[in-house]
Design a protein around this motif. Structure first.
Motif, short mmCIF file in Angstrom:
data_model
loop_
_atom_site.label_atom_id
_atom_site.label_comp_id
_atom_site.label_asym_id
_atom_site.label_seq_id
_atom_site.Cartn_x
_atom_site.Cartn_y
_atom_site.Cartn_z
N SER A 12 0.74 -1.28 -0.10
CA SER A 12 -0.04 0.08 -0.03
C SER A 12 0.79 1.37 0.06
N ILE A 13 1.91 1.33 0.55
CA ILE A 13 2.77 2.18 0.72
C ILE A 13 3.46 2.55 -0.60
N ASN A 14 3.86 1.41 -1.08
CA ASN A 14 4.50 1.35 -2.72
C ASN A 14 3.45 1.92 -3.66
N TYR A 15 2.16 1.61 -3.25
CA TYR A 15 1.39 2.13 -4.37
C TYR A 15 0.86 3.54 -4.16
N LEU A 16 1.10 4.04 -2.95
CA LEU A 16 0.85 5.45 -2.51
C LEU A 16 2.15 6.43 -3.17
N ILE A 17 3.45 5.79 -2.97
CA ILE A 17 4.30 6.44 -3.49
C ILE A 17 4.43 6.51 -5.13
N PHE A 18 4.46 5.45 -5.86
CA PHE A 18 4.55 5.22 -7.25
C PHE A 18 3.41 5.25 -8.12
N ASP A 19 2.25 4.87 -7.86
CA ASP A 19 1.19 4.77 -8.34
C ASP A 19 0.05 6.20 -8.04
#
Length: 649
Positions: A592-599
């Motif tokens: 979820s954090i990765n999705y927030l940063i990159f997507d």
């Protein structure tokens, strides 16, 4: 039991008839037949943005309002929780009556605050969502040689010389001529003139093209609402003309064209639900099957080769040889007198398992109904409403499982079952209310339609206290009356010392979560895109398969890890089996954090990021309880089966 089988037969029969019949309609949604000249009401929903994820009311901006005033449409519980605010609009159509250059209104001169608010909403990429006959408007944009589909249209655009607002809308309504018989005409409600002999049309598509047009100021002074603008308006989406400025009004116009289409009413949602990613979904399922096959091989080796061989050899020896063998060998057979020793914090474990059963049951039932079409995108808010209803009803199962597990741990002692039932009823709902109430303060401060009204909070608390809590106590009562699960071996009073481990247990537990995560991370992208990018998620059949595969993988992972711990004489398997599969939630949170940063890199402001992380935390907690419960219950069954095969004096 007989009633349950009858219910299954009826469900299967209804599904079969609905798929075989040409007149298949989504449950909760039915067609309207309009005759030529019947009024069509266009409605507006909340303004939305993938840049902030904070919805606002359509009329929070200086737009034209209906002459008879703004009226809210009746909304269900799910729509309100999702932040939808459906209201009437000033756009009025008549069935199969094409109109052009229709003047809606001219706003008063924009004040400094209104100008600033309008430009901020344009910067934040807010979309206007309009609907006709429950269909959201689709906007097509051409990119290279293909078209992209969007729901809604942007408020405006920022150009080199300032901000421009889309003040002229070109609507296209696709209609299908009704070709029913006199019998079926009674089923489809008619709007306006009655009689099956009157030709009728059904709305099967709704498209919009926004334009920015500079109107002639002198021509506007003589016009009244819904009058015809004297000059021809050319709508070109790529050309902007209406710059917004302080102390200047904005005029709004529209045109509508009706086009007869071959699309039939049951297929009108196909434009929104194109299965472009079906190959990716199948790849996700094949990926999950590979992980399951790998783990199933390990489980098979454990059961057939190791456990069966050891048990057979153990039973063939006489008592003296068995005693000598116990002294010489190490492994799971040495913890036979400690394996069912009560874990630390047994009450919390029972509560978490009970809540996990409730959440898992809610997910399975909800997705199953959605896969059958009972919670389609055509029925707004039914998915969230269904989840709440199923969660409350399944409180009876949560109470039963938690109290029966409590009695099993304490060898049939009924004392404390009321306390356990109360904790089950309060644990997850209490955390959910705390998170939602905190996030709601942020939404209230932003004057967002996503904020849950205080009255709705009161209703939710009453539903919880009057339905969920009593059902949980009913389940706890039956759990207290049901016979507890008897342990196959006795537990020594003095606990056995656990030898030093080569690898720390927490490392194995963290590593175990990677396998369940590997089964769902592809499907997780589609779910996240549906929640945060405004895309419609509808492939619940795929999701149901992925959920079943996830349950199987969680059970296998936890079973293998429990066996590994028992083999190194670590008898404290209770909590480890729970977190072995429950640790998948940690990887989902990191994703979820990765999705927030990159997507969602366009997500602006600390409020939006806090909302995203808060909702993600709630989702992750629910997933941890559900997956952890699967792992614990499968490990408990495995340990009980394993040691019930060992014969001791």
């Amino acid at each position: 039991m007989e009633a349950f089988y009858k219910f299954k037969i009826w469900v299967l029969l209804i599904c079969l008839l609905s798929h075989l019949g040409h007149g298949y309609y989504l449950p909760g949604s039915y067609p309207h037949k309009y005759t030529v000249g019947d009024p069509l009401n266009v409605k507006v929903n909340s303004l939305t943005s993938i840049d902030t994820e904070i919805p606002y009311s359509y009329y929070s901006l200086p737009f034209c309002k209906p002459l008879d005033g703004v009226k809210d449409s009746a909304e269900n519980l799910g729509e309100i929780l999702m932040g939808d605010r459906i209201e009437n609009s000033p756009y009025k159509f008549k069935m199969f009556v094409n109109e052009s250059e229709v003047f809606v209104c001219e706003t008063k001169a924009l004040s400094s605050d209104e100008y600033k608010l309008l430009t901020n909403r344009i910067d934040e990429i807010y979309q206007v969502n309009v609907m006709l006959d429950n269909l959201p408007a689709i906007r097509y944009t051409k990119r290279d040689s293909y078209y992209l589909r969007w729901t809604g249209y942007p408020i405006g655009v920022k150009g080199q010389e300032g901000y421009y607002v889309y003040n002229h809308l070109k609507f296209t309504v696709l209609v299908h001529k009704y070709e029913g018989t006199a019998d079926t005409a009674e089923v489809i409600p008619s709007i306006g003139k009655s009689g099956s002999d009157v030709p009728g049309y059904m709305v099967v598509g709704f498209e919009v093209t926004p334009c920015s047009v500079k109107h002639n100021v002198k021509s506007l002074k003589k016009l009244e609402s819904y009058g015809k603008y004297p000059s021809k308006i050319t709508c070109e989406e790529n050309v902007v003309g209406m710059a917004i400025k302080e102390n200047e009004p904005v005029a709004f116009t529209y045109e509508v064209a009706f086009v007869e289409s071959d699309i039939k009413w049951p297929s009108r949602w196909d434009a929104y639900l194109k299965m472009e990613g079906s190959k990716v979904h199948w790849f996700s399922i094949l990926n999950s099957l590979m992980v399951i096959t790998f783990l199933a091989g390990i489980v098979l080796v454990i059961f057939l080769r190791t456990v069966r061989r050891d048990l057979t050899h153990y039973e063939e020896l006489d008592k003296e040889a068995q005693a000598q063998m116990n002294e010489e060998l190490s492994g799971w057979k040495l913890v036979v007198a400690d394996v069912f020793r009560a874990p630390s914090n047994p009450s919390l474990l029972c509560v978490m398992v009970g809540d996990g059963v409730q959440i898992l049951g809610m997910a399975v039932v909800t997705i199953m109904f959605a896969a059958l079409g009972f919670m389609s995108p055509a029925s707004r808010g039914t998915l969230v409403t269904g989840m709440l209803i199923f969660y409350m009803i399944l409180g009876i199962l949560a109470g039963y499982v938690a109290v029966r597990m409590w009695r099993t741990i304490f060898c049939g002692d009924q004392r404390g079952w009321v306390s356990v039932s109360w904790k089950v009823a309060c644990f997850f709902p209490g955390i959910a209310f705390l998170i939602l109430f905190t996030l709601n303060f942020l939404l209230w401060g932003s004057h967002s339609t996503g904020a849950i009204p205080f009255s709705l909070f009161v209703i939710l608390i009453l539903l919880w206290f009057c339905i969920s809590v009593p059902l949980t106590f009913v389940g706890g009562y039956f759990g207290a009356k049901a016979p507890h699960i008897e342990y196959p071996v006795r537990t020594n009073q003095i606990p056995r010392e656990i030898p030093a481990q080569k690898y720390p247990s927490w490392l194995l537990i963290l590593g175990a979560g990677t396998l369940p995560f590997g089964t769902l991370f592809i499907e997780l992208f589609f779910i996240m895109s549906s929640i945060w990018m405004g895309r419609v998620y509808y492939v619940f059949g795929f999701l149901l398969v992925v959920l079943i595969l996830l349950v199987v993988v969680c059970a296998e992972v936890s079973l293998v890890l429990t066996y590994m711990h028992l083999c190194v004489e670590d008898w404290k398997w209770w909590w480890k089996s729970f977190f072995a599969s429950g640790s998948v939630a940690l990887y989902i949170f990191l994703y979820s954090i990765n999705y927030l940063i990159f997507d969602l890199k366009s997500l602006s402001g600390p409020v939006s990021a806090t909302l995203y992380l808060g909702y993600s935390l709630l989702m992750v907690l629910a997933i941890m309880l559900a997956t952890g419960t699967v792992g614990f219950l499968s490990s408990f069954w495995f340990v009980h089966y394993l040691f019930s095969s060992v014969k001791l004096d």
